[in-house]
Design a protein around this motif. Structure first.
Motif, PDB file in Angstrom:
ATOM      1  N   UNK A   4       1.416 -51.190  64.082  1.00  0.00           N
ATOM      2  CA  UNK A   4       1.093 -51.934  62.703  1.00  0.00           C
ATOM      3  C   UNK A   4       0.851 -53.477  62.918  1.00  0.00           C
ATOM      4  N   UNK A   5       1.648 -54.100  63.760  1.00  0.00           N
ATOM      5  CA  UNK A   5       1.583 -55.538  64.195  1.00  0.00           C
ATOM      6  C   UNK A   5       0.492 -55.789  64.925  1.00  0.00           C
ATOM      7  N   UNK A   6       0.030 -54.996  65.774  1.00  0.00           N
ATOM      8  CA  UNK A   6      -1.467 -55.143  66.633  1.00  0.00           C
ATOM      9  C   UNK A   6      -2.356 -55.202  65.806  1.00  0.00           C
ATOM     10  N   UNK A   7      -2.744 -54.364  64.434  1.00  0.00           N
ATOM     11  CA  UNK A   7      -3.913 -54.456  63.651  1.00  0.00           C
ATOM     12  C   UNK A   7      -3.600 -55.422  62.690  1.00  0.00           C
ATOM     13  N   UNK A   8      -2.510 -56.015  62.219  1.00  0.00           N
ATOM     14  CA  UNK A   8      -2.343 -57.089  61.653  1.00  0.00           C
ATOM     15  C   UNK A   8      -2.711 -58.496  62.389  1.00  0.00           C
ATOM     16  N   UNK A   9      -2.168 -58.563  63.415  1.00  0.00           N
ATOM     17  CA  UNK A   9      -2.734 -59.434  64.329  1.00  0.00           C
ATOM     18  C   UNK A   9      -4.272 -59.717  64.603  1.00  0.00           C
ATOM     19  N   UNK A  10      -4.770 -58.515  65.171  1.00  0.00           N
ATOM     20  CA  UNK A  10      -6.143 -58.528  65.234  1.00  0.00           C
ATOM     21  C   UNK A  10      -7.137 -58.655  64.056  1.00  0.00           C
ATOM     22  N   UNK A  11      -6.538 -57.967  63.061  1.00  0.00           N
ATOM     23  CA  UNK A  11      -7.273 -58.023  61.733  1.00  0.00           C
ATOM     24  C   UNK A  11      -7.367 -59.582  61.309  1.00  0.00           C
ATOM     25  N   UNK A  32      -1.336 -52.402  54.067  1.00  0.00           N
ATOM     26  CA  UNK A  32      -0.459 -51.788  53.037  1.00  0.00           C
ATOM     27  C   UNK A  32      -1.100 -50.786  52.117  1.00  0.00           C
ATOM     28  N   UNK A  33      -2.050 -51.187  51.925  1.00  0.00           N
ATOM     29  CA  UNK A  33      -2.894 -50.095  50.852  1.00  0.00           C
ATOM     30  C   UNK A  33      -3.470 -48.783  51.588  1.00  0.00           C
ATOM     31  N   UNK A  34      -3.821 -49.115  52.815  1.00  0.00           N
ATOM     32  CA  UNK A  34      -4.314 -47.719  53.658  1.00  0.00           C
ATOM     33  C   UNK A  34      -2.817 -46.896  53.815  1.00  0.00           C
ATOM     34  N   UNK A  35      -1.711 -47.733  53.990  1.00  0.00           N
ATOM     35  CA  UNK A  35      -0.497 -46.872  54.650  1.00  0.00           C
ATOM     36  C   UNK A  35       0.236 -46.419  53.446  1.00  0.00           C
ATOM     37  N   UNK A  36      -0.171 -46.882  52.053  1.00  0.00           N
ATOM     38  CA  UNK A  36       0.475 -46.398  50.877  1.00  0.00           C
ATOM     39  C   UNK A  36       1.991 -47.108  50.927  1.00  0.00           C
ATOM     40  N   UNK A  37       2.125 -48.104  51.329  1.00  0.00           N
ATOM     41  CA  UNK A  37       3.546 -48.967  51.172  1.00  0.00           C
ATOM     42  C   UNK A  37       3.112 -50.403  50.517  1.00  0.00           C
ATOM     43  N   UNK A  38       4.265 -51.052  50.596  1.00  0.00           N
ATOM     44  CA  UNK A  38       4.120 -52.675  50.067  1.00  0.00           C
ATOM     45  C   UNK A  38       3.949 -53.275  51.102  1.00  0.00           C
ATOM     46  N   UNK A  39       3.688 -54.584  51.041  1.00  0.00           N
ATOM     47  CA  UNK A  39       3.444 -55.641  51.909  1.00  0.00           C
ATOM     48  C   UNK A  39       4.803 -55.787  52.700  1.00  0.00           C
ATOM     49  N   UNK A  40       5.915 -55.895  51.843  1.00  0.00           N
ATOM     50  CA  UNK A  40       7.318 -55.988  52.503  1.00  0.00           C
ATOM     51  C   UNK A  40       7.554 -54.836  53.387  1.00  0.00           C
ATOM     52  N   UNK A  41       7.163 -53.789  52.966  1.00  0.00           N
ATOM     53  CA  UNK A  41       7.573 -52.709  53.948  1.00  0.00           C
ATOM     54  C   UNK A  41       6.922 -52.731  55.223  1.00  0.00           C
ATOM     55  N   UNK A  42       5.893 -53.386  55.236  1.00  0.00           N
ATOM     56  CA  UNK A  42       5.146 -53.542  56.840  1.00  0.00           C
ATOM     57  C   UNK A  42       6.073 -54.248  57.856  1.00  0.00           C
ATOM     58  N   UNK A  43       7.239 -55.254  57.323  1.00  0.00           N
ATOM     59  CA  UNK A  43       7.849 -55.910  58.144  1.00  0.00           C
ATOM     60  C   UNK A  43       8.824 -54.856  59.102  1.00  0.00           C
ATOM     61  N   UNK A  44       9.248 -53.729  58.463  1.00  0.00           N
ATOM     62  CA  UNK A  44       9.933 -52.670  59.185  1.00  0.00           C
ATOM     63  C   UNK A  44       9.112 -51.444  60.002  1.00  0.00           C
ATOM     64  N   UNK A  45       8.020 -51.853  59.876  1.00  0.00           N
ATOM     65  CA  UNK A  45       6.939 -50.904  60.432  1.00  0.00           C
ATOM     66  C   UNK A  45       6.304 -51.329  61.537  1.00  0.00           C
ATOM     67  N   UNK A  46       6.469 -52.777  61.905  1.00  0.00           N
ATOM     68  CA  UNK A  46       5.630 -53.324  62.824  1.00  0.00           C
ATOM     69  C   UNK A  46       5.494 -52.556  64.383  1.00  0.00           C
TER      70      UNK A  46
END
Length: 280
Positions: A4-11, A32-46
């Motif tokens: 998740x962190x890779x795609x966030x940084x590259x994107x 977050x939209x693609x993974x069906x979660x909130x933006x906040x939840x991305x932090x625990x999925x890095x």
């Protein structure tokens, strides 16, 4: 393995190179939209890997965003006054300024039971539907000349489970002359025809944007007609361009409306002309 962190940084880097404002936030919203979660939840999925089945749709969405397709169109929904609405190219993307107008009306307008509200030029319906939620006992009508916009507004009414009426009409052409309203709101096209638009705004329908040489064509038609359709004590509220308040206030006074003022938006721009019809 792509995390998740890779795609966030590259994107984010991809969007920054293409001049997209708030690139990191945009990329977070897409992931977050693609993974069906909130933006906040991305932090625990890095450190979580992203499946190939999610990567390809993300790459497609990222490319479109880099080309200037609005993030709202890619996500398909937008939040406005605590409600989620569908949004696409059939209607104007809801603006924060319009939300300011809706909030002011909810705080300052009082309607008796059975009051009538008209949202003229409703577009996607977010303003009229928000007022329907704020005034649940009112009869609310959403009107627009565009059948595409009305179709989107109907979908939003179903999506939000709010009960309103719809009417395809060129301003008041299809509204009976003896029908009156206690509140009429309008966010009509007010952009001058020759004005250069930001790339993302060009994805909005031209019918919802341009209002003649100085942007005032529809407003000049609308105000005298709207004044005749206000019930005694009724309210009229508009959203206008940054340099149109002086002429709009003259039109409101010429239509014999009272309590004329123009509210400023959060940027300090005179944006929302408000007026009333006398009680007698």
């Amino acid at each position: 393995m792509t995390t998740v962190l890779d795609i966030l940084d590259k994107g984010t880097a991809y969007l920054e190179k293409r001049g997209i404002e708030e690139a990191r936030r945009n990329m977070q919203m897409l992931v977050a939209h693609q993974l069906g979660c909130s933006r906040v939840e991305l932090y625990v999925r890095f450190d979580h890997p992203i499946d190939d089945s999610d990567l390809e749709p993300l790459r497609i969405a990222l490319k479109k965003r880099g080309e200037g397709i609005p993030i709202q169109h890619l996500l398909g929904t937008v939040y406005f006054r605590n409600h989620e609405f569908k949004t696409d190219a059939r209607g104007l993307i809801p603006r924060p300024e319009t939300e300011e107008l809706a909030e002011w009306l909810a705080k300052h307008v009082t309607l008796s039971e059975g009051g009538r509200i008209l949202d003229m030029g409703c577009g996607s319906g977010v303003l009229g539907l928000s007022l329907a939620a704020d005034f649940p006992k009112a009869e609310v009508t959403l009107a627009d000349v565009s059948p595409d916009a009305l179709a989107l507004a109907r979908e939003n009414a179903e999506f939000t489970e709010l009960s309103v009426s719809f009417l395809q009409s060129d301003l008041f052409s299809e509204i009976p002359e003896d029908q009156s309203f206690d509140l009429i709101v309008a966010n009509l096209p007010y952009v001058p025809d020759a004005e250069e638009l930001a790339p993302e705004v060009r994805h909005d329908p031209a019918l919802a944007l341009f209002g003649g040489a100085d942007g005032m064509d529809l407003i000049r038609r609308f105000i005298p007609e709207a004044a005749k359709r206000l019930a005694p004590g009724g309210w009229l509220a508009l959203e206008i361009g940054h340099d149109q308040s002086v002429e709009t206030e003259k039109l409101l006074h010429a239509a014999s409306l009272t309590d004329v003022l123009t509210l400023k938006d959060l940027s300090g721009i005179p944006r929302f002309p408000i007026a009333k019809r006398g009680s007698v």
